[in-house]
Motif scaffolding. Structure first.
Motif, mmCIF file in Angstrom:
data_model
loop_
_atom_site.group_PDB
_atom_site.id
_atom_site.type_symbol
_atom_site.label_atom_id
_atom_site.label_comp_id
_atom_site.label_asym_id
_atom_site.label_seq_id
_atom_site.Cartn_x
_atom_site.Cartn_y
_atom_site.Cartn_z
ATOM 1 N N LEU A 63 -27.644 -14.662 17.452
ATOM 2 C CA LEU A 63 -29.534 -13.702 16.904
ATOM 3 C C LEU A 63 -30.288 -13.004 18.048
ATOM 4 O O LEU A 63 -31.033 -12.388 17.934
ATOM 5 N N LYS A 64 -30.276 -13.213 19.489
ATOM 6 C CA LYS A 64 -30.894 -12.309 20.519
ATOM 7 C C LYS A 64 -30.165 -10.622 20.645
ATOM 8 O O LYS A 64 -31.057 -10.670 20.521
ATOM 9 N N VAL A 65 -29.039 -11.010 20.357
ATOM 10 C CA VAL A 65 -28.258 -9.005 20.321
ATOM 11 C C VAL A 65 -28.182 -8.676 19.802
ATOM 12 O O VAL A 65 -28.604 -7.708 19.484
ATOM 13 N N VAL A 66 -27.621 -8.814 18.119
ATOM 14 C CA VAL A 66 -28.011 -8.460 16.788
ATOM 15 C C VAL A 66 -29.613 -8.149 16.500
ATOM 16 O O VAL A 66 -29.329 -6.773 15.973
ATOM 17 N N PHE A 67 -30.092 -8.981 15.936
ATOM 18 C CA PHE A 67 -31.879 -8.933 15.653
ATOM 19 C C PHE A 67 -32.702 -9.197 16.546
ATOM 20 O O PHE A 67 -34.059 -8.742 16.408
ATOM 21 N N ASP A 68 -31.896 -9.421 18.000
ATOM 22 C CA ASP A 68 -32.997 -9.031 19.262
ATOM 23 C C ASP A 68 -34.443 -9.989 19.278
ATOM 24 O O ASP A 68 -35.301 -10.370 19.266
ATOM 25 N N ARG A 69 -33.702 -11.187 18.445
ATOM 26 C CA ARG A 69 -34.527 -12.483 18.709
ATOM 27 C C ARG A 69 -34.640 -13.894 19.262
ATOM 28 O O ARG A 69 -33.884 -14.905 18.814
ATOM 29 N N GLY A 127 -26.477 -8.916 5.331
ATOM 30 C CA GLY A 127 -27.387 -9.372 6.418
ATOM 31 C C GLY A 127 -27.861 -8.646 7.566
ATOM 32 O O GLY A 127 -28.493 -8.708 7.592
ATOM 33 N N VAL A 128 -26.309 -8.207 8.005
ATOM 34 C CA VAL A 128 -26.098 -6.746 9.600
ATOM 35 C C VAL A 128 -26.688 -5.862 8.527
ATOM 36 O O VAL A 128 -27.699 -5.124 9.130
ATOM 37 N N GLN A 161 -18.401 -5.703 18.822
ATOM 38 C CA GLN A 161 -19.366 -5.003 19.560
ATOM 39 C C GLN A 161 -18.656 -3.657 20.497
ATOM 40 O O GLN A 161 -19.328 -2.766 20.032
ATOM 41 N N ALA A 162 -17.676 -3.983 20.524
ATOM 42 C CA ALA A 162 -17.264 -2.839 22.320
ATOM 43 C C ALA A 162 -16.633 -1.700 20.986
ATOM 44 O O ALA A 162 -16.633 -0.465 21.917
ATOM 45 N N THR A 163 -16.709 -2.050 20.201
ATOM 46 C CA THR A 163 -15.587 -0.679 19.262
ATOM 47 C C THR A 163 -16.117 -0.438 18.354
ATOM 48 O O THR A 163 -15.998 0.745 18.146
ATOM 49 N N PHE A 164 -17.186 -0.461 17.415
ATOM 50 C CA PHE A 164 -17.832 -0.349 16.408
ATOM 51 C C PHE A 164 -19.350 -0.660 16.978
ATOM 52 O O PHE A 164 -20.293 -0.780 16.195
ATOM 53 N N ASP A 165 -19.504 0.541 17.989
ATOM 54 C CA ASP A 165 -21.085 0.547 18.508
ATOM 55 C C ASP A 165 -22.187 -0.073 18.303
ATOM 56 O O ASP A 165 -23.222 -0.256 17.639
ATOM 57 N N GLY A 166 -21.261 -2.245 19.108
ATOM 58 C CA GLY A 166 -22.288 -2.435 18.360
ATOM 59 C C GLY A 166 -22.171 -3.211 16.894
ATOM 60 O O GLY A 166 -23.184 -4.658 17.447
ATOM 61 N N SER A 167 -21.431 -3.345 15.987
ATOM 62 C CA SER A 167 -21.886 -3.815 15.010
ATOM 63 C C SER A 167 -20.647 -5.257 14.857
ATOM 64 O O SER A 167 -19.811 -4.971 15.703
ATOM 65 N N ILE A 168 -21.113 -5.914 14.889
ATOM 66 C CA ILE A 168 -20.451 -7.234 14.360
ATOM 67 C C ILE A 168 -20.263 -7.810 13.013
ATOM 68 O O ILE A 168 -18.939 -8.567 12.221
ATOM 69 N N VAL A 169 -19.907 -6.987 11.925
ATOM 70 C CA VAL A 169 -19.502 -6.645 10.723
ATOM 71 C C VAL A 169 -18.149 -7.069 10.492
ATOM 72 O O VAL A 169 -17.544 -7.753 9.744
ATOM 73 N N PRO A 170 -17.486 -5.970 11.351
ATOM 74 C CA PRO A 170 -16.118 -5.916 11.387
ATOM 75 C C PRO A 170 -15.568 -7.277 11.691
ATOM 76 O O PRO A 170 -14.252 -7.689 11.020
ATOM 77 N N ALA A 171 -16.365 -8.184 12.031
ATOM 78 C CA ALA A 171 -15.889 -9.694 12.512
ATOM 79 C C ALA A 171 -15.316 -10.315 11.632
ATOM 80 O O ALA A 171 -15.112 -10.866 11.044
ATOM 81 N N LEU A 172 -17.093 -10.083 11.656
ATOM 82 C CA LEU A 172 -17.285 -11.229 9.871
ATOM 83 C C LEU A 172 -16.165 -10.753 8.621
ATOM 84 O O LEU A 172 -16.069 -11.596 8.162
ATOM 85 N N GLN A 173 -16.167 -9.871 8.854
ATOM 86 C CA GLN A 173 -15.127 -9.482 6.969
ATOM 87 C C GLN A 173 -13.673 -9.580 7.528
ATOM 88 O O GLN A 173 -12.521 -10.133 6.801
#
Length: 466
Positions: A286-292, A344-345, A427-439
């Motif tokens: 929530l902090k890193v992906v949405f800055d909340r 959502g992401v 995050q490190a491999t896909f320019d900060g995205s967590i989508v591949p992890a979720l997949q």
């Protein structure tokens, strides 16, 4: 292999509490004894087991909320713009590493903790394990006041939080002896939920404690040190040891010779491993992906809370319909939850992302309860198929089942070690995205659903409908 009780033990009246609070004879399957005396004793031990395990879980996941306050703000070149609370400036990668190591140590310690019950006795080990929680709590209080501490030292202190994770295995193995087969799902579900909910309580209380305390972050550790002492004292005074649980630990080792033990351990990675991994990582996401960070600190606890409350109902549903069918349904719904999290992401929709994780947490909890209910059912089936029908044979498979509970919980908890690292890699491999992890998680959940069907629901399966 038969295990012989002494003649003296057989002659003792069931439920009599002797010296050192040892109960020499315990007959939960005897309905007359259970209703007259056994149920009350078992419930008392369950209550104080839940308390000790609750404190252990809270300590295990303390870092999940503390790291949210320790993150620094960096520009695109990695230059620090603003430090976090107390002068700390962790990167997201460092924070996820702290969470993964604490989870991994807790998973590893579940193995010796499982063997501790037959060696020391359930009540005795509950006291010892509660006292050991002073190490991570006081260590946290010390290191969080020193922002110039090296990351290596910080990592070592965070690793000691794993002592809180080990408590679960010994607690579950111990409580499994107290209850009759017909009530194991509900009892183990309550025991686990009471512990699991410690994650949510810690994630809610710790920000409040830090906010009102004059010492800031170190208050997180100091909040739980006296609670650990209280848990140890109450366990010492009110819990009991069962003689049939204190025996040669070899039945636990023999449980590892059954292929279904390893299969259940793998499935438990998908249920409990997901619960503990998501509990640790959710506030950070929530902090890193949405800055909340505000949402993370105020509402991030809801995921762990709902997952914990759902767990005993997973056990209850499994008692009624069978653990295997509830487990399959849980994995399929978790796959749906993972897909919604991806949306959502991708759509930058915080509300959808939050709700998708609430769904994930709810069915990790239900799946936790149902998979745990499957374990005694599997060993009852093995007893009926391979045992000789004697009292010694029945006790042997009961001890194997209790040992398997601890071993499976240990292996399953390694999911909590892997999940933060998968997010870090993504995050490190896909320019900060967590989508591949979720997949990846979606694919794992679908595979586990198919595996559960193949071994536990498919017509002709040896363990069909356990």
């Amino acid at each position: 292999m038969a295990i012989n009780d002494t003649t003296e033990t057989r002659q003792v009246e069931p439920g009599v509490i002797g010296k050192g609070r040892w109960i020499e004879r315990w007959e939960p399957e005897n309905d007359v004894f259970w209703e007259a005396k056994g149920k009350a004793i078992a419930f008392r031990n369950l209550c104080y087991s839940i308390l000790a395990e609750h404190i252990g879980f809270s300590v295990w996941l303390l870092w999940s909320i503390v790291v949210v306050k320790m993150y620094g703000t960096f520009d695109s070149n990695g230059v620090l713009l603003e430090a976090g609370t107390g002068g700390w400036a962790l990167t997201p990668g460092e924070g996820l590493t702290l969470l993964a190591v604490a989870s991994g140590v807790g998973a590893f310690l579940r193995i010796p903790y499982t063997f501790a019950v037959p060696i020391f006795g359930g009540r005795n080990w509950t006291v010892i394990s509660a006292v050991l929680l002073l190490i991570p709590t006081l260590g946290m209080a010390w290191v969080l006041g020193k922002p110039d501490t090296s990351f290596g030292v910080l990592l070592a202190i965070a690793a000691t939080a794993g002592l809180g994770g080990g408590n679960f295995a010994s607690s579950m193995a111990n409580i499994s002896f107290f209850y009759p087969d017909k009530e194991k799902g509900w009892a183990l579900g309550l025991n686990a939920a009471g512990g699991n909910i410690g994650v949510a309580v810690a994630q809610k209380l710790v920000p409040l404690a830090i906010g009102i305390s004059a010492i800031g972050l170190p208050a997180a550790g100091l909040l739980y040190a006296p609670l650990a002492v209280a848990a140890a004292i109450l366990s010492f005074v009110f819990m009991d040891n069962l003689r049939e649980a204190k025996a040669d630990p070899k039945p636990t080792a023999r449980a590892l010779t059954h292929g279904h033990t390893w299969l259940m351990a793998f499935l438990y990675i998908g249920t409990f491993g997901s619960f503990i991994g998501y509990s640790a990582a959710f506030p950070t996401l929530l902090k890193v992906v949405f800055d909340r960070g505000d949402i993370a600190l105020s509402w991030g606890f809801l995921g762990a809370l709902i997952g914990s409350l759902a767990r005993p109902y997973g056990g209850k549903l499994a008692d009624r319909f069978g653990g295997s069918i509830i487990t399959v349904v849980s994995f399929m719904v978790m796959a749906v939850g993972g897909y919604l999290a991806v949306l959502g992401v991708q759509q930058e929709n915080l509300f959808l992302f939050f709700l998708s994780f609430i769904l994930l947490f709810a069915f990790t909890g239900i799946g936790n309860g149902s998979t745990y209910r499957m374990i005694p059912s599997i060993f009852n089936r093995l007893r009926d198929q391979d045992g000789d029908g004697s009292d010694d044979s029945v006790l042997e498979y009961k001890r194997q089942s209790a040992g398997a509970v601890g071993i499976i919980s240990a292996i399953g908890a390694f999911g909590g070690f892997a999940i933060p690292f998968v997010y870090k890699w993504s995050q490190a491999t896909f320019d900060g995205s967590i989508v591949p992890a979720l997949q990846i998680y979606i694919g794992v959940f679908v595979f586990m659903a198919v595996l559960t069907w193949a071994f536990f629901l498919r017509p002709g399966a040896r363990m069909q409908n356990v």
